[in-house]
Design an enzyme around this catalytic site. Structure first.
Site, PDB file in Angstrom:
ATOM      1  N   CYS A   2       0.859  -1.186   0.215  1.00 16.92           N
ATOM      2  CA  CYS A   2      -0.091   0.096   0.049  1.00 16.92           C
ATOM      3  C   CYS A   2       0.771   1.308   0.117  1.00 16.92           C
ATOM      4  O   CYS A   2       1.445   1.553   1.067  1.00 16.92           O
ATOM      5  CB  CYS A   2      -1.061  -0.196   1.175  1.00 16.92           C
ATOM      6  SG  CYS A   2      -2.038   1.507   1.277  1.00 16.92           S
ATOM      7  N   GLU A 119      -3.141   0.983  -6.846  1.00 21.97           N
ATOM      8  CA  GLU A 119      -2.177  -0.069  -7.344  1.00 21.97           C
ATOM      9  C   GLU A 119      -1.819   0.025  -8.845  1.00 21.97           C
ATOM     10  O   GLU A 119      -2.705   0.437  -9.541  1.00 21.97           O
ATOM     11  CB  GLU A 119      -2.223  -1.449  -7.005  1.00 21.97           C
ATOM     12  CG  GLU A 119      -1.125  -2.129  -6.801  1.00 21.97           C
ATOM     13  CD  GLU A 119       0.033  -1.694  -6.021  1.00 21.97           C
ATOM     14  OE1 GLU A 119       0.856  -1.096  -6.568  1.00 21.97           O
ATOM     15  OE2 GLU A 119      -0.100  -1.852  -4.900  1.00 21.97           O
TER      16      GLU A 119
END
Length: 277
Positions: A2, A119
């Protein structure tokens, strides 16, 4: 992993959602659609109140609080805070034994609320290089991963205190309070809404790691500082139920940390020209 996420929920909404008992409106943050490492972020944690925050009647035991911390954990024993940008994530598989995280894992756990995380899709060869710890080539198409039902995403986190010995104890910057996001292996099960058409069909096809999202039934146990048995806490690190998350392509403007606005999470009909998928 993350490395970027969106957090646009109003503090008032977070207070209600997480059953927060103490928060300081003057210290809360503006919405952000491009939260980056070393930014200040909202976290939910449980600690006894001290000083003026405790008021005339000190509550008995830990109090659930909404706090603003710096994202990037600095271990208490660190000589300097320079490592913060490198410790934005802690692996669920080893968090209980790593010197940088094991004490926080035992007694200083928190939740980082968000709308979802970003992402960048990489091909198989690039994923293999990343898994080996080698440098990747430039990132490709960004995707936004978010709860399919629109609920708040609660990422498991840890927090830590670090004392800057170069400053007097009463200096406002003498103490740093920092945090990290716990990550786990990405799910290989189909994403919500995945129908076998073009684009990634699972989180594992986007990236080999993902933040560990905790469902509401685990929030109380995760935040409870009286739970210190490593095996008991590790049992809470199971990934969320399959099909809970959806992912969709978003504008590549999110790749620049200077960009920030709701347009960064706008769903595209397909990847932008020249990107993967």
């Amino acid at each position: 992993m993350c490395g970027r996420y969106a957090a646009s929920r109003r503090p008032e909404d977070l207070v209600g959602t997480f059953g927060v008992q103490q928060w300081e409106p003057a210290e809360t943050l503006a919405p952000s659609w491009n939260v980056a490492p070393t930014d200040r972020v909202h976290v939910v944690l449980e600690r006894p109140l001290k000083g003026a925050a405790a008021g005339a009647a000190v509550p008995d035991g830990p109090v659930r609080q909404l706090r603003t911390l710096k994202w990037g954990l600095v271990p208490s024993w660190s000589k300097s805070p320079e490592a913060a940008a490198k410790m934005i994530n802690a692996r669920a598989e080893t968090v209980h034994e790593k010197p940088s995280f094991r004490q926080a894992f035992a007694t200083r756990r928190c939740l980082l609320p968000g709308d979802g995380y970003f992402e960048w899709v990489t091909d198989a060869a690039e994923r293999q290089l990343e898994e080996q710890g080698r440098k990747k080539r430039p990132r490709k198409q960004p995707y936004f991963v978010t709860p399919a039902d629109g609920s708040v995403m609660a990422m498991a986190g840890l927090y830590e205190f670090w004392r800057d010995r170069t400053l007097p104890g009463d200096h406002p910057l003498a103490w740093w309070v920092t945090c990290t996001v716990v990550t786990t292996e990405a799910e290989t099960t189909p994403l919500a809404g995945a129908a076998g058409d073009e684009g990634p069909q699972s989180l594992a096809e986007i990236h080999p790691r993902m933040p560990l999202v905790l469902t509401p039934d685990r929030w109380d146990a995760w935040l409870d500082p009286s739970r210190t048995d490593p095996d008991e806490i590790r049992a809470l690190l199971a990934p969320p139920p399959a099909g809970m998350m959806r992912a969709y392509p978003v504008p590549t403007g999110v790749s620049n940390v200077r960009n920030n606005g709701p347009e960064l999470v706008a769903e595209l009909d397909g990847p932008e020209a020249g990107t993967l998928f």
